[in-house]
Design an enzyme around this catalytic site. Structure first.
Site: not given
Length: 294
Positions: A74, A115
């Site tokens: 990420k 997210d």
């Protein structure tokens, strides 16, 4: 379904991570493609290390719709992107790479973060119409940064962050500064007993720790007879329920399973990669079936 809605064929997508074989993203995305009638679309899991990531991203062409990115990628993907959307830039974590064809030899790579969307949507399932004025976050990794952004969207800009080591909070503190939020950092002791009051009094508790890392907190809740008053979201969903979720529920608190975050963040990825409204019900059914089988 009308033929004009089925004309897009042959695009690819995948989830990358290391390890990644356990990922349920293929279940969710494939269910979405089937429900949307996207003939020929493929979604796979590709085990990818940080060292392998640059070459894989460089190989993407216009046949690709995008990538889902899990740990440890990420952060590593950010330098490989042409554009990073403001939210992902502030959070400092990209979990979605969208491939935008340009008509040239090389498409444009755009990094986003779904997210935060997943966390907000999951927490709202448990909160209903209740507001969030106090919150506790367990952990200080990439998901914790997304959690701070989600809590800010829900109205809490000064949560308490409980960590096992204050020396590992530098990245999260920098992300918080970029967001304009002011978390309080405290040490989570090995037994978890010292934080029970904070947990019980919070409107929201989000556990971002790895599987079983929150088990001592669960034991402390169970043995102390603590009565939680708020909503718990444990982002771990294997095992289901987690020890923390079970203890929280037994004490009378509201629990939102980590699979709800997974569902909602994947649905937003589908929207970004396909340009279609995600078929949430079909994705939810596929997810529940996969979890029941597991």
């Amino acid at each position: 379904m009308a033929g004009s809605e089925r004309r897009v064929t042959g695009r690819r997508a995948a989830v990358l991570g290391h390890p990644v074989a356990h990922s349920l993203s293929p279940v969710l995305h494939r269910a979405a493609y089937d429900a949307l009638g996207l003939d020929g679309w493929r979604y796979e899991a590709i085990d990818t290390t940080e060292e392998q990531l640059p070459a894989l991203v460089a190989s993407l062409d216009a046949s690709w719709a995008g990538l889902s990115l899990t740990m440890p990628l990420k952060h590593a993907v950010i330098p490989l992107l042409d554009h990073v959307d403001p939210l992902a830039n502030v959070v400092g974590a990209v979990n979605t790479l969208v491939v935008q064809p340009t008509g040239g030899r090389r498409p444009t790579f755009v990094g986003t973060n779904t997210d935060v969307h997943g966390l907000v949507a999951a927490l709202r399932e448990g909160l209903g119409e209740r507001s969030v004025t106090s919150a506790v976050v367990l952990g200080a990794g990439a998901t914790a940064a997304s959690t701070l952004a989600a809590l800010a969207e829900l109205g809490c800009t000064s949560p308490t962050v409980l960590v096992r080591s204050l020396g590992r909070t530098g990245g999260l503190q920098r992300a918080a500064h970029r967001m304009g939020v002011e978390p309080r950092f405290e040490v989570l002791d090995s037994s978890g007993a010292s934080v029970l009051g904070r947990l019980a009094g919070a409107d929201v508790v989000v556990a971002t720790l790895p599987s079983h890392a929150a088990d001592p907190v669960a034991d402390a809740i169970a043995t102390s007879g603590t009565t939680p008053g708020g909503v718990l979201l444990d982002v771990v969903y294997d095992p289901r329920p987690t020890a923390l979720s079970a203890a929280w529920s037994a004490g009378g608190g509201t629990v939102v399973g980590g699979e709800r975050m997974l569902l909602h963040q994947a649905a937003e990825q589908v929207r970004l990669m396909t340009g279609r409204l995600p078929p949430l019900a079909a994705m939810d059914t596929a997810l529940e079936s996969a979890l029941a089988t597991a």
